[in-house]
Scaffold this motif. Structure first.
Motif, PDB file in Angstrom:
ATOM      1  N   MET A   1       6.959 -17.431  -2.462  1.00  0.00           N
ATOM      2  CA  MET A   1       6.193 -18.636  -2.389  1.00  0.00           C
ATOM      3  C   MET A   1       7.165 -18.831  -1.066  1.00  0.00           C
ATOM      4  O   MET A   1       7.279 -19.298  -0.252  1.00  0.00           O
ATOM      5  N   LEU A   2       8.105 -18.704  -1.435  1.00  0.00           N
ATOM      6  CA  LEU A   2       9.706 -19.248  -0.262  1.00  0.00           C
ATOM      7  C   LEU A   2       9.970 -18.494   1.000  1.00  0.00           C
ATOM      8  O   LEU A   2      10.348 -19.264   1.554  1.00  0.00           O
ATOM      9  N   ARG A   3       8.736 -17.509   0.880  1.00  0.00           N
ATOM     10  CA  ARG A   3       9.044 -16.227   2.076  1.00  0.00           C
ATOM     11  C   ARG A   3       8.212 -16.915   2.848  1.00  0.00           C
ATOM     12  O   ARG A   3       7.752 -17.416   4.259  1.00  0.00           O
ATOM     13  N   TRP A   4       7.195 -17.705   2.281  1.00  0.00           N
ATOM     14  CA  TRP A   4       5.743 -18.014   2.739  1.00  0.00           C
ATOM     15  C   TRP A   4       5.749 -19.547   3.266  1.00  0.00           C
ATOM     16  O   TRP A   4       6.372 -20.230   4.874  1.00  0.00           O
ATOM     17  N   SER A   5       7.430 -20.420   2.476  1.00  0.00           N
ATOM     18  CA  SER A   5       8.281 -21.543   2.877  1.00  0.00           C
ATOM     19  C   SER A   5       9.198 -21.503   4.042  1.00  0.00           C
ATOM     20  O   SER A   5       8.765 -22.096   4.980  1.00  0.00           O
ATOM     21  N   ILE A  30       3.591 -28.294   5.548  1.00  0.00           N
ATOM     22  CA  ILE A  30       2.803 -27.328   4.570  1.00  0.00           C
ATOM     23  C   ILE A  30       3.888 -26.364   4.042  1.00  0.00           C
ATOM     24  O   ILE A  30       3.990 -26.354   2.564  1.00  0.00           O
ATOM     25  N   ALA A  31       5.642 -26.626   4.740  1.00  0.00           N
ATOM     26  CA  ALA A  31       6.492 -25.560   4.084  1.00  0.00           C
ATOM     27  C   ALA A  31       7.248 -26.870   3.289  1.00  0.00           C
ATOM     28  O   ALA A  31       7.657 -26.598   2.405  1.00  0.00           O
ATOM     29  N   LYS A  32       7.269 -27.677   3.612  1.00  0.00           N
ATOM     30  CA  LYS A  32       7.509 -28.833   2.498  1.00  0.00           C
ATOM     31  C   LYS A  32       7.068 -28.996   1.616  1.00  0.00           C
ATOM     32  O   LYS A  32       7.463 -28.659   0.422  1.00  0.00           O
ATOM     33  N   ILE A  33       5.818 -28.687   1.627  1.00  0.00           N
ATOM     34  CA  ILE A  33       4.465 -28.928   0.073  1.00  0.00           C
ATOM     35  C   ILE A  33       5.593 -27.586   0.020  1.00  0.00           C
ATOM     36  O   ILE A  33       5.397 -27.380  -1.699  1.00  0.00           O
ATOM     37  N   LEU A  34       5.066 -26.055  -0.016  1.00  0.00           N
ATOM     38  CA  LEU A  34       5.796 -25.351  -0.785  1.00  0.00           C
ATOM     39  C   LEU A  34       7.137 -25.006  -1.476  1.00  0.00           C
ATOM     40  O   LEU A  34       7.138 -24.528  -1.801  1.00  0.00           O
ATOM     41  N   PHE A  35       7.820 -25.587  -0.284  1.00  0.00           N
ATOM     42  CA  PHE A  35       9.177 -25.727  -1.006  1.00  0.00           C
ATOM     43  C   PHE A  35       8.994 -26.199  -1.869  1.00  0.00           C
ATOM     44  O   PHE A  35      10.125 -25.736  -3.033  1.00  0.00           O
ATOM     45  N   PHE A  36       8.834 -27.589  -2.169  1.00  0.00           N
ATOM     46  CA  PHE A  36       9.078 -28.116  -3.841  1.00  0.00           C
ATOM     47  C   PHE A  36       7.991 -27.248  -4.439  1.00  0.00           C
ATOM     48  O   PHE A  36       8.229 -27.079  -5.741  1.00  0.00           O
ATOM     49  N   VAL A  37       6.520 -26.650  -4.772  1.00  0.00           N
ATOM     50  CA  VAL A  37       6.168 -25.772  -5.174  1.00  0.00           C
ATOM     51  C   VAL A  37       7.017 -24.778  -5.608  1.00  0.00           C
ATOM     52  O   VAL A  37       7.194 -24.771  -7.483  1.00  0.00           O
ATOM     53  N   PHE A  38       7.815 -24.262  -5.142  1.00  0.00           N
ATOM     54  CA  PHE A  38       8.614 -22.986  -5.305  1.00  0.00           C
ATOM     55  C   PHE A  38       9.829 -23.992  -6.660  1.00  0.00           C
ATOM     56  O   PHE A  38      10.460 -23.517  -7.292  1.00  0.00           O
ATOM     57  N   ALA A  39      10.200 -24.813  -6.243  1.00  0.00           N
ATOM     58  CA  ALA A  39      11.543 -25.287  -7.017  1.00  0.00           C
ATOM     59  C   ALA A  39      10.725 -25.460  -8.106  1.00  0.00           C
ATOM     60  O   ALA A  39      12.128 -25.861  -9.160  1.00  0.00           O
TER      61      ALA A  39
END
Length: 57
Positions: A1-5, A30-39
């Motif tokens: 998921m971090l790779r997608w971000s 989209i990058a912000k959302i994916l990063f926070f989901v990853f975190a």
């Protein structure tokens, strides 16, 4: 998921340099959302591992 971000962040940077503001804005969102989901998922897994007595690897 971090790779997608990271991929969406790079896409946003390239689109911003080339002048595609709408695509850049959407990619950053989209990058912000994916990063926070990853975190959040990382923190949940770290806490779960700590409660079980294992060190996170």
């Amino acid at each position: 998921m971090l790779r997608w971000s990271i991929s969406f962040l790079i896409l946003a940077l390239i689109a911003g340099v080339l002048g595609f503001g709408g695509i850049a804005s959407a990619s950053v969102d989209i990058a912000k959302i994916l990063f926070f989901v990853f975190a959040v998922l990382f923190l949940i897994s770290a806490v779960a591992a700590a409660l079980r007595g294992r060190l996170p690897s």
